[in-house]
Design a protein around this motif. Structure first.
Motif, mmCIF file in Angstrom:
data_model
loop_
_atom_site.group_PDB
_atom_site.id
_atom_site.type_symbol
_atom_site.label_atom_id
_atom_site.label_comp_id
_atom_site.label_asym_id
_atom_site.label_seq_id
_atom_site.Cartn_x
_atom_site.Cartn_y
_atom_site.Cartn_z
ATOM 1 N N VAL A 1 -7.837 2.641 -4.019
ATOM 2 C CA VAL A 1 -8.676 1.821 -4.586
ATOM 3 C C VAL A 1 -10.117 2.384 -4.637
ATOM 4 O O VAL A 1 -10.752 2.516 -3.625
ATOM 5 C CB VAL A 1 -8.530 0.367 -4.065
ATOM 6 C CG1 VAL A 1 -9.231 -0.604 -4.969
ATOM 7 C CG2 VAL A 1 -7.120 0.091 -4.172
ATOM 8 N N ASN B 1 2.732 1.791 -3.588
ATOM 9 C CA ASN B 1 2.106 2.179 -4.625
ATOM 10 C C ASN B 1 1.172 3.189 -4.298
ATOM 11 O O ASN B 1 0.269 3.452 -5.287
ATOM 12 C CB ASN B 1 1.354 0.839 -5.180
ATOM 13 C CG ASN B 1 2.231 -0.092 -5.552
ATOM 14 O OD1 ASN B 1 3.180 0.010 -5.779
ATOM 15 N ND2 ASN B 1 1.621 -1.465 -5.140
ATOM 16 N N ALA C 1 0.777 -1.328 0.064
ATOM 17 C CA ALA C 1 -0.026 -0.070 0.016
ATOM 18 C C ALA C 1 0.906 1.423 -0.069
ATOM 19 O O ALA C 1 0.546 2.395 -0.748
ATOM 20 C CB ALA C 1 -0.947 0.091 1.270
ATOM 21 N N TRP D 1 -1.488 3.598 -2.254
ATOM 22 C CA TRP D 1 -2.737 2.688 -2.792
ATOM 23 C C TRP D 1 -4.033 3.424 -2.423
ATOM 24 O O TRP D 1 -4.452 3.793 -1.378
ATOM 25 C CB TRP D 1 -2.522 1.468 -1.816
ATOM 26 C CG TRP D 1 -3.488 0.484 -2.139
ATOM 27 C CD1 TRP D 1 -3.846 0.295 -3.512
ATOM 28 C CD2 TRP D 1 -3.902 -0.674 -1.382
ATOM 29 N NE1 TRP D 1 -4.582 -0.910 -3.494
ATOM 30 C CE2 TRP D 1 -4.828 -1.580 -2.378
ATOM 31 C CE3 TRP D 1 -3.855 -1.003 -0.114
ATOM 32 C CZ2 TRP D 1 -5.544 -2.861 -1.537
ATOM 33 C CZ3 TRP D 1 -4.508 -1.996 0.378
ATOM 34 C CH2 TRP D 1 -5.267 -2.957 -0.398
#
Length: 104
Positions: free
Chosen positions: A28, A24, A21, A26
């Motif tokens: 989503v 990247n 997480a 993260w």
């Protein structure tokens, strides 16, 4: 022995997800405009309490709480049923999360 292995496995999975997480950044979207998971950081202990304090205070307080929980599990292990023991190990493994995901 099985609960200890479960604890180590859950802790490992939790750490791997955090690394992915964070690396990247993260964010989503699961359901558009309904459920989004965002990477959020809490620099304090709980709800931002303790922001600006030293890392030593954070580590000592976490070790004390972790020790209390592990001692409780150790003392009660003969009277505790397996689902309760597994639930406590999950709580302990999630205790030190720094990466939180929230729905928006």
């Amino acid at each position: 022995m099985w609960p200890i292995l479960m604890f180590i496995g859950l802790l490992g999975i939790d750490q791997i997800v955090k690394i992915i997480a964070i690396s990247n950044n993260w964010n989503v979207t699961i359901l558009e405009n309904v459920l989004n998971l965002k990477l959020v950081f809490n620099n304090g202990i709980a709800f931002g309490i303790g922001q600006g304090t030293s890392m030593g205070t954070f580590i000592v307080s976490n070790l004390i709480v972790l020790g209390i929980i592990i001692r409780f599990i150790w003392i009660q292990k003969d009277q505790m049923d397996k689902p309760t023991m597994y639930a406590l190990f999950i709580i302990v493994s999630r205790r030190n999360r720094k990466c939180h995901r929230s729905s928006m």
